[in-house]
Enzyme design. Structure first.
Site, PDB file in Angstrom:
ATOM      1  N   SER A  83      43.141  34.166  39.681  1.00  0.00           N
ATOM      2  CA  SER A  83      41.735  34.397  40.002  1.00  0.00           C
ATOM      3  C   SER A  83      41.626  35.349  41.179  1.00  0.00           C
ATOM      4  O   SER A  83      42.567  35.495  41.960  1.00  0.00           O
ATOM      5  CB  SER A  83      41.042  33.082  40.363  1.00  0.00           C
ATOM      6  OG  SER A  83      41.381  32.678  41.676  1.00  0.00           O
ATOM      7  N   ASP A  84      40.482  35.985  41.318  1.00  0.00           N
ATOM      8  CA  ASP A  84      40.189  36.666  42.568  1.00  0.00           C
ATOM      9  C   ASP A  84      39.879  35.587  43.610  1.00  0.00           C
ATOM     10  O   ASP A  84      39.758  34.400  43.287  1.00  0.00           O
ATOM     11  CB  ASP A  84      39.037  37.647  42.402  1.00  0.00           C
ATOM     12  CG  ASP A  84      39.158  38.850  43.322  1.00  0.00           C
ATOM     13  OD1 ASP A  84      39.746  38.696  44.413  1.00  0.00           O
ATOM     14  OD2 ASP A  84      38.669  39.929  42.972  1.00  0.00           O
ATOM     15  N   ALA A  85      39.730  35.996  44.852  1.00  0.00           N
ATOM     16  CA  ALA A  85      39.636  35.039  45.952  1.00  0.00           C
ATOM     17  C   ALA A  85      38.474  34.069  45.755  1.00  0.00           C
ATOM     18  O   ALA A  85      37.315  34.484  45.646  1.00  0.00           O
ATOM     19  CB  ALA A  85      39.482  35.781  47.278  1.00  0.00           C
ATOM     20  N   ASN A  86      38.806  32.786  45.711  1.00  0.00           N
ATOM     21  CA  ASN A  86      37.824  31.700  45.605  1.00  0.00           C
ATOM     22  C   ASN A  86      36.984  31.763  44.337  1.00  0.00           C
ATOM     23  O   ASN A  86      35.934  31.118  44.259  1.00  0.00           O
ATOM     24  CB  ASN A  86      36.892  31.675  46.826  1.00  0.00           C
ATOM     25  CG  ASN A  86      37.460  30.848  47.963  1.00  0.00           C
ATOM     26  OD1 ASN A  86      38.614  30.429  47.925  1.00  0.00           O
ATOM     27  ND2 ASN A  86      36.659  30.594  48.973  1.00  0.00           N
ATOM     28  N   ALA A  87      37.425  32.505  43.332  1.00  0.00           N
ATOM     29  CA  ALA A  87      36.610  32.666  42.131  1.00  0.00           C
ATOM     30  C   ALA A  87      36.522  31.381  41.319  1.00  0.00           C
ATOM     31  O   ALA A  87      35.523  31.175  40.615  1.00  0.00           O
ATOM     32  CB  ALA A  87      37.165  33.792  41.266  1.00  0.00           C
TER      33      ALA A  87
END
Length: 776
Positions: A303-307
């Site tokens: 995932s992208d950051a905190n996605a």
């Protein structure tokens, strides 16, 4: 916040007294899939979830002092201070699969020892970082590398970036960004290859090959991002939702990902945003049906950051447990988490029946496979003593110069204003804050840079003209700060700013005075590096501050003016294009950028960079692309707005040269081919000037009729070639099903029509040398 339960199994001390037996997964002679299956079968649910978790590690490795009163801090500050210690405990317990933001080889080795020596099975960590366009040696930003139109030079640059990053302890980069960007307001246009799927696909493959190679000890995993459609955000606003048709998805946004997968990318990153109403990080149609089943991707998805956590924020998931189950079920293998990961809920989800353990195991298998393929089980540590020699390698800096030179785009050159005659010049005025901005010249998305190594434009000119001309600099007009500051500046102590008490009036007066007394004024305009990139979308393409006013006043002095543009997006150059004889787009050119600019201005090299996007006249035209459809009344395409032309300022593929080239003898060899067959298109290109130079030969097509209407022109192939003065070369291109098929909304599949194809070959998307091919 609790990141893990008590460590399971043997501790480091116990293992010293009772060594582990040699287990099958440790046998390097066994096939990777056998080793993965053996190790997977030994892991607890918590350890499996740990392998799917990537933490932001922002500590320095130092423990919290005993006398530090942490309880006196606000709760949110306490969490950040405690987080590194909690993460390290998770690592020792075998409940972390990856860390990011580790840039120090000593710290990397210390953390790796915790994973390898403390945890039950010694599974090594993957260290990830954004190695986007260099590590210590900074190459031009990605949009600039795309402007080289050279797969070879891009691959070479990213090979160096991988070598330096691996020497510093990094195993995996979150790059390349292969998002197609058709709205220059979007800040992350600087990270990709522009608007075209064919150029984007070529650049994507070159990046992956450069980063990964054979996955040997000097290579890193590529992390292709952001799947999918992230560059199509509404209004060019970063993180906003995307609503695109299937035809646009398959014809425009998928090809670069397909090329990256074909090149062997080990990782794909999911996008943040909602895609046609479904957040990507929980979108099974995208992450499994399309990415794996249809495109054949067999690596792991992060995932992208905190996605994953954001699935709740986006009102898609009920809570964090639901977010975790939805993401991993959709096909998202690893969660990148700034704080407490949603994936810590996965063991409980298996236990309560909301998640199949088979789904969990499939994700873990893919992550473990990457670690085995990279050789981390045999060689988990970085050779600290070798790091500095690799980072300081002079050949890396020389390659940075070559890449910067090849990326320069000569936008305009009336009356041969360039190259400058260095021998006839005695006093050169260089105007602009960006002309002597060591940090801005590097561009965004660099984290281990050393600005003392940056060659600025002023530095490059002074070095090139030492002993023959005086190079004087005035910073001139200030560049205003962003209205909304960027959090990325907090990570960088080398950020350059215009002081709050800066006297713009006086500074512009000084710049004009210097220019009026010089033989030539080289005016550098543009945006600072933190005015583009992530969280740096813009509502205007105007030059920031009073840079245009300053340029106009300098022009009025009568001193010859050369304009240098430092940016990662097209800016409003209408006035400059009308009044300034020569304009060079230098992008953010990297460590050796100033030398490259000087060599270009003085004619040591002939510019051959070409635009990877259509350059609009002003922001009101965007999005503006060359490959639009004919639609109704195509003869009025450029008069859609009642108050002025909709034509671009510079077309896609545009770029001038100090040499002159003649195109001729365009031939397909045959007038018609059957569907499925391949034809070779030939064209002679002659350098009709008296100097050696590169040219980028571009082939475009248009399909006249078929199952769907097709764009007026589409790039289908290109070659960057070097021609000596007077030399003629026959350039060959192939046209076949790979180039002629497209995805049609009428059939909901790929088709190749029996039709008539117009072919053009030339130096940009407005090429006029034409041929016709019948497809029967």
């Amino acid at each position: 916040m609790t990141l893990h339960d008590d460590a399971a199994g043997a501790t480091k001390q116990e293992r010293t007294e009772d060594p582990l037996p040699v287990l099958p997964f440790r046998e390097s002679t066994l096939p990777v899939e056998v080793r993965v299956k053996d190790l997977l079968g030994r892991l607890t649910l918590e350890e499996k979830a740990g392998q799917l978790t990537q933490y932001f590690y922002t500590g320095d490795g130092e423990p919290i002092p005993d006398d530090f009163d942490i309880e006196s801090l606000p709760p949110e500050h306490r969490v950040h201070i405690k987080l590194p210690q909690l993460i390290e405990e998770a690592v020792s317990a075998g409940k972390a699969g990856s860390l990011l933001f580790i840039r120090n080889p000593e710290l990397a080795n210390r953390l790796q020892r915790r994973a390898v020596e403390d945890s039950r099975f010694g599974i090594p960590l993957l260290f990830g970082f954004d190695v986007v366009h260099g590590w210590r040696t900074i190459f031009p930003v990605p949009i600039a590398m795309a402007a080289t139109w050279s797969e070879n030079v891009i691959e070479a640059a990213q090979t160096v970036a991988a070598r330096e990053a691996r020497a510093a302890g990094v195993h995996w980069t979150f790059a390349p960004n292969v998002d197609i960007a058709r709205d220059p307001r979007w800040g992350r246009i600087v990270e990709g290859a522009g608007e075209d799927p064919v150029l984007g696909a070529a650049v994507a493959g070159a990046n992956v090959r450069g980063f990964q190679g054979d996955l040997g000890p000097e290579r890193i995993l590529a992390g292709v991002k952001h799947f999918a459609g992230y560059g199509a955000a509404r209004g060019g606003r970063d993180y906003d939702d995307v609503d695109i048709s299937d035809a646009e998805l398959w014809n425009v946004h998928i090809p670069a990902f397909r090329a990256a997968i074909h090149a062997g990318t080990s990782n794909v990153m999911s996008a943040y945003m909602d895609f046609n109403g479904v957040p990507v990080s929980g979108n099974r149609q995208l992450l499994t049906t399309i990415l794996r089943d249809q495109l054949g991707f067999d690596g792991f998805v992060v995932s992208d950051a905190n996605a994953v956590r954001s699935l709740e924020t986006q009102h898609f998931a009920k809570d964090q447990a639901d977010a975790a189950v939805r993401a991993v079920t959709a096909g998202l293998d690893m969660e990148m988490a700034m704080m407490e990961p949603a994936y810590t809920r996965l063991p409980e989800a298996v236990q309560n029946g909301t998640l199949s353990e088979n789904v969990l195991d499939a994700a873990v298998e893919r992550v473990l496979t990457a670690k085995f393929r990279l050789g981390l089980f045999e060689n988990p540590y970085t050779e600290e003593s070798a790091t500095e020699a690799v980072l300081a390698a002079p050949e890396h800096r020389e390659l940075a110069l070559t890449v910067a030179e090849q990326s320069m785009v000569l936008l305009k050159n009336d009356a041969d204003a360039l190259p400058l005659d260095g021998e006839s010049l005695r006093k050169i005025a260089v105007i602009g804050q960006l002309a002597q901005a060591s940090r801005d010249a590097l561009g965004p998305w660099v984290f281990d840079h050393d600005v003392t190594e940056t060659v600025t434009i002023v530095d490059g000119l002074r070095s090139a003209l030492e002993g023959s001309a005086e190079v004087l600099h005035e910073p001139g007009a200030g560049i205003p700060e962003r209205f909304y500051p960027t959090p990325f500046d907090q990570l960088d102590t080398s950020i350059e700013r215009t002081p709050d008490d800066y006297d713009d009036d006086a500074a512009i007066d000084h710049a004009v005075e210097l220019a009026s007394s010089a033989d030539v004024a080289i005016v550098v305009v543009g945006q600072r590096q933190n005015q583009i990139g992530e969280r740096a979308s813009t509502s205007t393409l105007d030059l920031p501050g009073r840079q245009l006013e300053q340029l106009q006043r300098i022009h009025d002095t009568g001193t010859p003016v050369i304009l240098i543009v430092m940016s990662g997006r097209p800016l409003d150059l209408r006035w400059a294009d009308e009044h300034i004889p020569a304009i060079v787009q230098t992008w953010y050119p990297g460590t050796r950028g100033g030398d490259a600019v000087a060599r270009t201005l003085l004619g040591a090299v002939s510019p051959a960079g070409r635009l990877p996007f259509t350059w609009p006249q002003h922001v009101g035209q965007v999005p503006l692309i060359y490959s639009h459809h004919r639609t109704f009344e195509p003869e009025h395409q450029q008069s859609r707005y009642f108050e002025g032309s909709n034509a671009p300022l510079y077309p896609f593929g545009h770029g001038l040269s100090y040499a002159s080239f003649k195109y001729g003898n365009l031939s397909t060899g045959q007038a018609a081919i059957a569907r499925g067959d391949v034809v070779t298109v030939n064209c002679d290109v002659t350098n009709v000037s008296d100097r050696d130079a590169d040219e980028v030969v571009q082939l475009y097509i248009h399909q006249r009729y078929g199952t769907s209407s097709r764009p007026v022109r589409e790039l289908k192939s290109f070659q960057r070639i070097s021609l000596k003065a007077g030399e003629t070369r026959t350039v060959e291109f192939e046209l076949g099903p790979d180039q002629l098929r497209y995805w049609s909304a009428a059939t909901r599949d790929y088709v190749q029509d029996a039709t008539t194809i117009d072919i053009w070959v030339g130096g940009d998307s407005e090429a006029d040398l034409a041929a016709v091919l019948e497809i029967t």
